[in-house]
Design a protein around this motif. Structure first.
Motif, PDB file in Angstrom:
ATOM      1  N   CYS A 229     -68.255  25.651 -15.836  1.00  0.00           N
ATOM      2  CA  CYS A 229     -67.304  25.562 -16.941  1.00  0.00           C
ATOM      3  C   CYS A 229     -67.484  24.200 -17.604  1.00  0.00           C
ATOM      4  O   CYS A 229     -67.238  23.167 -16.970  1.00  0.00           O
ATOM      5  N   SER A 231     -66.423  21.454 -20.167  1.00  0.00           N
ATOM      6  CA  SER A 231     -65.222  21.021 -20.880  1.00  0.00           C
ATOM      7  C   SER A 231     -65.083  19.517 -20.736  1.00  0.00           C
ATOM      8  O   SER A 231     -65.448  18.944 -19.691  1.00  0.00           O
ATOM      9  N   ALA A 330     -66.169  31.222 -19.284  1.00  0.00           N
ATOM     10  CA  ALA A 330     -65.822  30.953 -20.669  1.00  0.00           C
ATOM     11  C   ALA A 330     -65.186  32.211 -21.245  1.00  0.00           C
ATOM     12  O   ALA A 330     -65.474  33.328 -20.793  1.00  0.00           O
ATOM     13  N   GLU A 334     -69.708  33.633 -27.424  1.00  0.00           N
ATOM     14  CA  GLU A 334     -70.403  32.441 -27.890  1.00  0.00           C
ATOM     15  C   GLU A 334     -70.274  31.301 -26.890  1.00  0.00           C
ATOM     16  O   GLU A 334     -71.223  30.544 -26.659  1.00  0.00           O
ATOM     17  N   ASP A 335     -69.101  31.193 -26.258  1.00  0.00           N
ATOM     18  CA  ASP A 335     -68.925  30.140 -25.266  1.00  0.00           C
ATOM     19  C   ASP A 335     -69.774  30.401 -24.024  1.00  0.00           C
ATOM     20  O   ASP A 335     -70.315  29.464 -23.418  1.00  0.00           O
ATOM     21  N   HIS A 338     -73.183  29.500 -24.877  1.00  0.00           N
ATOM     22  CA  HIS A 338     -73.290  28.034 -24.898  1.00  0.00           C
ATOM     23  C   HIS A 338     -73.537  27.495 -23.497  1.00  0.00           C
ATOM     24  O   HIS A 338     -74.359  26.586 -23.304  1.00  0.00           O
TER      25      HIS A 338
END
Length: 364
Positions: A229, A231, A330, A334-335, A338
Motif C-alpha cells: 500500500c 501512501s 488500493a 488505476e491505483d 499504480h
C-alpha cells in the motif's frame, strides 16, 4: 528476485480490473500472476480466463485446494492449463483448513502431511505419463478388487516436471515443502522473523538431498505474497491492510486450529493474536482489524511512501525470497495499476531486478 502479482479472489466485481492488472504486470516484466481459491471462485477457471488474455506471464495457482480434487483431477487440470498456456502454469497446492476441508468439501482434515505427500506423488506420477498405480495410506489407485485399471494421462503436457509449490505455515509442513516441492508459497512473510521458517524448509530439502551442501535451497523458489500500500501516511496504509490481517489471524480457522494465528504467536504477537481472534469470532470485525498491531503489518507488508518501500525491499532478497508477489491494496483500478508500476520501478532502482517493459496498450 522476480516480481509476481497476487490477484486474489475473483467474482467480487473487480474481475476486469484484475485482468488489467495482470496485463500490466506482464508488460512490466513480472514473472507470474497468482490467483486464489477458498469457497468462492476457483483457481483453474480464473487462470484459464487470465491466460487467454495474456501471452508470457506465468499463471500460478495459489492455491488449488487438496481436499477439493482427487490427485488425478489435479494432474489433468495442471496438464491442460500448461498445454493451453504454452508452458506457463505453476501448480500451488495447499490443504486449506479443517473448516473448509470438512465443512465445504466433506473431506476429513486428519493427517494433512501424509495426505499431501501422497497427493504430490500421484500428481507427479500422472504428469510424467506413468501408469498410475499407487498403494498408500491415504490413496489407493486403482481400487482393489474392482474393475479399475491403472491409467495413463492421454495428453502430453509441455513440462512433465512443471513446478509444484506448497502453501505452508507450520514447521512440519515447511519441512515437507522443502523436501518434495519446487517452491514455498509464503503468507505473512516477515524477513526479520523468517529464520526459523527457512530453517525448516532447508531441513526438508537437506533430508531429500536437494540443492548443494552449502545451500540446500538452491533452485528452490521462496514465493512470498506481500501486501503493498503506497501512501504518504504510513498509519493509513497499515489501516488499509488491517482488515485482511484480522480475517486471517482471527477468522481463518477455529479457535483451536488457526495456522495464521499460530504464526502470529510464533512471531511474538501472542496477546494481540488472542485479542484479534476473540473480537473476530465475536463478529466485531472492525474492532478486530483495529487490534492488529501496526508492527505486525509493517513487518509483513510494504507500506508508506515510495522511498520507504524502496529502502525495505533489499531485506526480502537478503532473506532468500525468490519471487516477491505483490498484493496491491488500493481502492481503484488505476491505483492498483499504480502499485504494480511503482513496484517494477522500485525493483529496477534497487538493482534487484531488471524487467524489460513492452510498449503500453489500451487496458480498457
Amino acid at each position: 528476485m522476480d516480481l509476481g502479482v497476487n490477484l486474489g479472489y475473483f467474482g467480487m466485481g473487480m474481475d476486469a480490473d484484475n485482468v488489467a492488472v495482470a496485463q500490466e504486470a506482464e508488460r512490466l516484466g513480472y514473472a507470474v500472476a497468482w490467483v486464489a481459491e477458498a469457497y468462492g471462485s476457483d483457481a483453474p477457471t480464473v487462470l484459464s480466463w487470465v491466460g487467454a488474455q495474456t501471452h508470457r506471464i506465468g499463471l500460478g495457482a495459489a492455491v488449488m485446494q487438496i481436499p477439493a480434487r482427487t490427485p488425478a483431477m489435479t494432474a489433468m487440470t495442471a496438464a491442460t492449463l500448461d498445454s493451453l498456456s504454452g508452458g506457463r502454469f505453476r501448480l500451488g497446492l495447499g490443504v486449506s483448513g479443517p473448516q473448509v476441508s470438512e465443512g465445504w468439501h466433506g473431506v476429513p482434515f486428519a493427517a494433512p502431511l501424509g495426505r499431501t505427500r501422497e497427493y504430490v506423488d500421484i500428481v507427479r506420477m500422472a504428469l510424467r505419463r506413468e501408469s498410475v498405480a499407487y498403494q498408500g495410506r491415504h490413496f489407493t489407485l486403482p481400487l482393489p478388487d474392482g474393475p479399475g485399471k491403472a491409467l495413463r494421462l492421454t495428453i502430453r503436457p509441455p513440462r512433465p516436471d512443471l513446478p509444484v509449490y506448497l502453501a505452508a505455515v507450520g514447521p512440519r509442513n515447511l519441512e515437507l515443502a522443502g523436501e518434495i516441492a519446487d517452491g514455498w508459497l509464503a503468507i505473512f512473510f516477515s524477513p526479520e522473523h523468517s529464520g526459523d521458517l527457512l530453517a525448516s524448509v532447508a531441513a526438508g530439502a537437506r533430508r531429500a538431498g536437494r540443492g548443494t551442501p552449502d545451500d540446500p535451497l538452491a533452485g528452490f523458489d521462496v514465493a512470498a505474497t506481500v501486501p503493498v500500500c503506497i501512501s504518504d501516511d504510513v498509519e493509513a496504509a497499515a489501516a488499509a491492510i488491517s482488515g485482511y490481517a484480522a480475517l486471517y489471524i482471527g477468522g481463518m480457522g477455529s479457535r483451536e486450529k488457526n495456522f495464521y494465528n499460530q504464526l502470529a504467536c510464533r512471531m511474538g504477537f501472542e496477546d494481540a493474536a488472542r485479542q484479534v481472534q476473540d473480537l473476530y469470532l465475536a463478529r466485531q470485525h472492525r474492532d478486530a482489524a483495529a487490534a492488529v498491531p501496526f508492527e505486525f503489518i509493517d513487518a509483513t507488508s510494504l507500506i508508506g511512501p515510495r522511498d520507504r518501500i524502496r529502502d525495505r525491499l533489499q531485506r526480502y532478497a537478503d532473506a532468500g525470497v525468490g519471487t516477491l508477489s505483490v498484493a496491491p491494496f488500493a481502492a481503484t483500478r488505476e491505483d492498483r495499476l499504480h502499485v504494480v508500476r511503482a513496484m517494477a520501478e522500485l525493483m529496477g532502482e534497487t538493482g534487484l531486478s531488471h524487467p524489460t517493459p513492452t510498449p503500453s496498450k489500451d487496458l480498457q
